[in-house]
Design a protein around this motif. Structure first.
Motif, mmCIF file in Angstrom:
data_model
loop_
_atom_site.group_PDB
_atom_site.id
_atom_site.type_symbol
_atom_site.label_atom_id
_atom_site.label_comp_id
_atom_site.label_asym_id
_atom_site.label_seq_id
_atom_site.Cartn_x
_atom_site.Cartn_y
_atom_site.Cartn_z
ATOM 1 N N ALA A 34 106.262 59.229 117.092
ATOM 2 C CA ALA A 34 105.607 58.191 116.293
ATOM 3 C C ALA A 34 106.410 56.888 116.307
ATOM 4 C CB ALA A 34 105.447 58.692 114.852
ATOM 5 N N PRO A 35 105.756 55.772 115.987
ATOM 6 C CA PRO A 35 106.472 54.487 115.932
ATOM 7 C C PRO A 35 107.583 54.519 114.880
ATOM 8 C CG PRO A 35 104.079 54.182 115.712
ATOM 9 C CD PRO A 35 104.332 55.633 115.621
ATOM 10 N N MET A 36 108.740 53.976 115.276
ATOM 11 C CA MET A 36 109.877 53.948 114.334
ATOM 12 C C MET A 36 110.638 52.636 114.457
ATOM 13 S SD MET A 36 111.545 57.742 114.294
ATOM 14 C CE MET A 36 111.205 58.337 115.932
ATOM 15 N N CYS A 37 110.531 51.800 113.435
ATOM 16 C CA CYS A 37 111.257 50.528 113.385
ATOM 17 C C CYS A 37 112.748 50.766 113.539
ATOM 18 C CB CYS A 37 111.048 49.863 112.025
ATOM 19 S SG CYS A 37 109.624 48.830 111.993
ATOM 20 N N GLN A 38 113.369 49.983 114.380
ATOM 21 C CA GLN A 38 114.800 50.161 114.634
ATOM 22 C C GLN A 38 115.663 49.048 114.038
ATOM 23 O OE1 GLN A 38 116.019 53.051 116.374
ATOM 24 N NE2 GLN A 38 113.943 53.462 115.607
ATOM 25 N N THR A 67 106.605 52.768 120.878
ATOM 26 C CA THR A 67 107.540 51.766 120.363
ATOM 27 C C THR A 67 107.315 51.637 118.857
ATOM 28 O OG1 THR A 67 105.940 49.977 120.543
ATOM 29 C CG2 THR A 67 107.370 50.355 122.452
ATOM 30 N N GLU A 68 108.252 50.987 118.212
ATOM 31 C CA GLU A 68 108.088 50.645 116.801
ATOM 32 C C GLU A 68 106.978 49.605 116.644
ATOM 33 O OE1 GLU A 68 112.013 48.967 117.758
ATOM 34 O OE2 GLU A 68 111.726 47.874 115.883
ATOM 35 N N GLU A 69 106.623 49.321 115.397
ATOM 36 C CA GLU A 69 105.664 48.244 115.148
ATOM 37 C C GLU A 69 106.192 46.961 115.792
ATOM 38 O OE1 GLU A 69 105.303 46.721 111.161
ATOM 39 O OE2 GLU A 69 103.278 46.054 111.541
ATOM 40 N N ILE A 192 96.802 49.702 117.239
ATOM 41 C CA ILE A 192 96.765 48.606 116.261
ATOM 42 C C ILE A 192 97.273 49.184 114.946
ATOM 43 C CG2 ILE A 192 95.263 47.041 114.983
ATOM 44 C CD1 ILE A 192 93.279 47.246 117.388
ATOM 45 N N HIS A 193 98.281 48.535 114.358
ATOM 46 C CA HIS A 193 98.807 49.027 113.076
ATOM 47 C C HIS A 193 97.950 48.456 111.949
ATOM 48 C CE1 HIS A 193 101.229 50.715 110.096
ATOM 49 N NE2 HIS A 193 102.444 50.305 110.450
ATOM 50 N N GLY A 194 97.127 49.333 111.379
ATOM 51 C CA GLY A 194 96.248 48.877 110.302
ATOM 52 C C GLY A 194 96.605 49.464 108.953
ATOM 53 N N GLY A 195 97.825 50.012 108.829
ATOM 54 C CA GLY A 195 98.188 50.661 107.573
ATOM 55 C C GLY A 195 99.472 50.133 106.968
ATOM 56 N N HIS A 196 100.040 50.925 106.063
ATOM 57 C CA HIS A 196 101.374 50.739 105.475
ATOM 58 C C HIS A 196 101.557 49.412 104.751
ATOM 59 C CE1 HIS A 196 103.100 53.952 108.459
ATOM 60 N NE2 HIS A 196 102.107 54.397 107.707
ATOM 61 N N GLY A 197 100.441 48.822 104.308
ATOM 62 C CA GLY A 197 100.569 47.618 103.487
ATOM 63 C C GLY A 197 100.732 46.341 104.289
ATOM 64 N N GLY A 319 103.366 63.292 109.750
ATOM 65 C CA GLY A 319 103.912 63.367 108.391
ATOM 66 C C GLY A 319 104.413 64.747 108.052
ATOM 67 N N LEU A 320 105.731 64.896 108.150
ATOM 68 C CA LEU A 320 106.393 66.158 107.796
ATOM 69 C C LEU A 320 105.765 67.368 108.499
ATOM 70 C CD1 LEU A 320 107.391 65.720 104.043
ATOM 71 C CD2 LEU A 320 108.898 65.922 106.023
ATOM 72 N N ILE A 321 105.440 67.172 109.766
ATOM 73 C CA ILE A 321 105.075 68.327 110.602
ATOM 74 C C ILE A 321 106.351 68.666 111.364
ATOM 75 C CG2 ILE A 321 103.573 69.206 112.448
ATOM 76 C CD1 ILE A 321 101.595 66.935 111.689
ATOM 77 N N ILE A 341 105.557 63.263 115.647
ATOM 78 C CA ILE A 341 106.774 63.492 114.863
ATOM 79 C C ILE A 341 107.617 62.213 114.915
ATOM 80 C CG2 ILE A 341 106.883 66.007 115.120
ATOM 81 C CD1 ILE A 341 108.910 65.517 117.410
ATOM 82 N N ALA A 342 108.269 61.915 113.805
ATOM 83 C CA ALA A 342 109.165 60.753 113.768
ATOM 84 C C ALA A 342 110.574 61.248 113.450
ATOM 85 C CB ALA A 342 108.680 59.735 112.744
ATOM 86 N N ARG A 343 110.819 61.603 112.186
ATOM 87 C CA ARG A 343 112.176 62.028 111.829
ATOM 88 C C ARG A 343 112.585 63.297 112.566
ATOM 89 N NH1 ARG A 343 110.688 61.292 105.638
ATOM 90 N NH2 ARG A 343 108.758 62.043 106.586
ATOM 91 N N GLY A 344 111.621 64.137 112.855
ATOM 92 C CA GLY A 344 111.916 65.355 113.626
ATOM 93 C C GLY A 344 112.465 65.021 115.005
HETATM 94 C C1 LIG Z 1 112.999 55.228 111.095
HETATM 95 C C2 LIG Z 1 111.517 55.138 110.872
HETATM 96 C C3 LIG Z 1 110.852 53.960 111.200
HETATM 97 C C4 LIG Z 1 109.456 53.893 111.068
HETATM 98 N N1 LIG Z 1 108.799 52.790 111.530
HETATM 99 C C5 LIG Z 1 107.448 52.803 111.608
HETATM 100 C C6 LIG Z 1 106.742 51.789 112.306
HETATM 101 O O1 LIG Z 1 107.325 50.907 112.935
HETATM 102 N N2 LIG Z 1 105.388 51.848 112.286
HETATM 103 C C7 LIG Z 1 104.708 52.839 111.645
HETATM 104 O O2 LIG Z 1 103.480 52.840 111.657
HETATM 105 N N3 LIG Z 1 105.363 53.819 111.002
HETATM 106 C C8 LIG Z 1 106.697 53.855 111.012
HETATM 107 N N4 LIG Z 1 107.356 54.916 110.446
HETATM 108 C C9 LIG Z 1 106.572 56.060 109.962
HETATM 109 C C10 LIG Z 1 106.483 57.131 111.039
HETATM 110 O O3 LIG Z 1 105.777 56.670 112.176
HETATM 111 C C11 LIG Z 1 105.815 58.424 110.525
HETATM 112 O O4 LIG Z 1 104.471 58.164 110.254
HETATM 113 C C12 LIG Z 1 106.496 58.965 109.271
HETATM 114 O O5 LIG Z 1 107.910 58.938 109.384
HETATM 115 C C13 LIG Z 1 106.054 60.411 108.979
HETATM 116 O O6 LIG Z 1 106.389 61.265 110.055
HETATM 117 P P1 LIG Z 1 107.669 62.268 110.022
HETATM 118 O O7 LIG Z 1 107.546 63.091 108.768
HETATM 119 O O8 LIG Z 1 107.529 63.091 111.284
HETATM 120 O O9 LIG Z 1 108.902 61.443 110.005
HETATM 121 C C14 LIG Z 1 108.739 54.989 110.546
HETATM 122 C C15 LIG Z 1 109.442 56.137 110.153
HETATM 123 C C16 LIG Z 1 110.802 56.223 110.338
HETATM 124 C C17 LIG Z 1 111.509 57.508 109.976
#
Ligand SMILES: Cc1cc2nc3c(=O)[nH]c(=O)nc-3n(C[C@H](O)[C@H](O)[C@H](O)COP(=O)(O)O)c2cc1C
Length: 418
Positions: A34-38, A67-69, A192-197, A319-321, A341-344
């Motif tokens: 999943a996308p993860m901001c660095q 990639t991240e957002e 397209i990122h349409g969520g998270h506020g 999400g927490l899978i 998966i992101a944190r996984g």
């Molecule tokens: C370090 C980090 C950065 C994240 N950055 C983004 C992001 O850039 N765009 C986004 O849509 N979600 C972002 N998320 C949310 C993840 O994509 C994911 O939806 C969320 O962490 C739940 O999945 P997980 O339980 O497998 O970690 C980020 C999560 C983490 C942990």
């Protein structure tokens, strides 16, 4: 509904490892990082960090690496260190990364977004604290975010600039330009990122959108800009490549955007050529009675299932899978088409290979690059010949009294003692 999860599935292979064709792009398995901001971009562009960070997930066997957002314009970044795709140097820098990801057999995917009113802050570790004039002295000047309405997103954030009708039109052109840069950068999936506020979510939710023109008011009005963005992106994103949309299926605590709104939005996006809904939640809070979404394991799978069933749309569950077995059950039950998966993945970049082993996939090492798989099979061969606890004298100097044998690969091994 086209049901990509079930097409041509071999029951002997876990669904998690069954390839999936989306338009002309083939995903070798259903595992998405999943996308993860660095917060490590420089002037919006990716660095060696990104090559290593994203590259290790491709080496680890994921089918899709996001990639991240990545902001479509400079003011659409959250922080000075957030990613962007708004000049040609960015394209060159991303090319290096997408080439590497593709060379590992994974699909490079980009998440395009715009922070809107949530721009101009520090990163996650500092709780996205808004930048101030103090920060300006340290070289991090604040800037004004933009939004559908002039409402700050937190009590300490600055009031954003309310986008005019003309500026909304210009923004659509900017989305198109960033999408074209994503094509040139070598990405094969665009989301397209349409969520998270962030900006698109700000248009959707009545909590942030108080407009009285065609871009506000009822649900159709609040969806208008988002649908125009999807249409603009789809018009320049290649017809043979999939387009995803991440939404907060429901707002956060006290929210006013609910699942029936997301079902309507997903159906409208489907009609515009969006191929999959990435089902997330939250990021927008208010005073209403809606409870916060509890962050329990698999907390968003029900959203993926509902949208898949009721909007007739492929979905991604995230999400927490954490367990491969649960990922497989979700796919087998038809609750989602892809698992992210992101944190996984941070914890275990080789999650796909370990998942293959846990799910009993034949030759789980084959998930990794061939030469690495070869070495691991070799390790097992030795381990199996000399199970843990077997007594083998490790020669420190030649000892001709110990019977040695040559292995078929030419290694000289002592025989295990009876
Ligand atoms: C370090 C980090 C950065 C994240 N950055 C983004 C992001 O850039 N765009 C986004 O849509 N979600 C972002 N998320 C949310 C993840 O994509 C994911 O939806 C969320 O962490 C739940 O999945 P997980 O339980 O497998 O970690 C980020 C999560 C983490 C942990």
């Amino acid at each position: 509904m086209h049901n990509p999860s079930q097409t041509g599935a071999d029951p002997a292979v876990p669904l998690l490892f069954t390839p999936l064709n989306m338009r002309s792009v083939r995903l070798k398995n259903r595992i998405v990082v999943a996308p993860m901001c660095q917060y490590r971009s420089i002037d919006g562009g990716p660095t060696d960090w990104h090559l290593v960070h994203l590259g290790k997930f491709a080496v680890g066997g994921a089918g899709v690496v996001f990639t991240e957002e990545t902001a479509i314009e400079e003011r659409g970044r959250k922080t000075h260190a957030c990613a962007g795709l708004y000049n040609d140097e960015h394209v060159t820098a991303y090319r290096r990364i997408t080439d590497f990801i593709k060379a590992q057999g994974a699909v490079p995917a980009i998440q395009l977004g715009h922070a809107g009113r949530q721009a101009s802050c520090h990163g996650a570790e500092l709780g996205w604290k808004p930048l101030t004039e103090e920060d300006a002295k340290a070289g991090l000047p604040p800037w004004q975010g933009v939004a559908p309405s002039p409402i700050a997103w937190s009590s300490d954030a600055a009031v954003p600039h309310e986008l005019s009708r003309a500026e909304i039109g210009e923004m659509l052109a900017t989305w198109k330009q960033a999408t074209l840069r994503a094509v040139d950068s070598g990405f094969d999936i665009c989301e397209i990122h349409g969520g998270h506020g962030y900006l698109l979510h700000q248009f959707l939710s009545p909590l942030a959108n108080k407009r009285t023109d065609a871009y506000g008011g009822d649900r159709a009005g609040r969806m208008r800009f988002v649908l125009e963005v999807a249409e603009a992106v789809r018009s320049v994103w290649p017809a043979d490549k999939p387009l995803f949309f991440r939404m907060s299926v429901v707002d956060g605590r006290g929210g006013q955007w609910f699942i029936e709104d997301s079902i309507a939005l997903a159906a409208a996006l489907r009609d515009l050529g969006v191929d999959l809904i990435d089902c997330s939640s939250g990021g927008m809070n208010g005073d209403g009675p809606f409870p916060p979404v509890p962050r329990v394991p698999e907390f968003q799978v029900a959203y993926a299932k509902t949208l898949r069933e009721q909007a007739g749309m492929p979905t991604l569950a995230v999400g927490l899978i954490t367990s491969p077995q649960r990922a497989e059950v979700i796919l087998q039950a038809g609750e989602a088409d892809l698992i992210a998966i992101a944190r996984g993945a941070i914890w275990d970049p080789n999650w796909p290979a370990h998942a293959a082993a846990e799910l009993g996939k034949h030759d789980p090492y084959a998930v990794l690059p061939g030469d690495m798989a070869f070495r691991l099979r070799d390790r097992d061969r030795h381990r199996d010949s000399y199970p843990s606890g077997s007594k083998v004298d490790i020669p420190l100097a030649p000892d001709r009294s110990v019977p040695y044998s040559w292995s078929e690969r030419g290694e000289y091994w002592p025989a295990a003692r009876e």
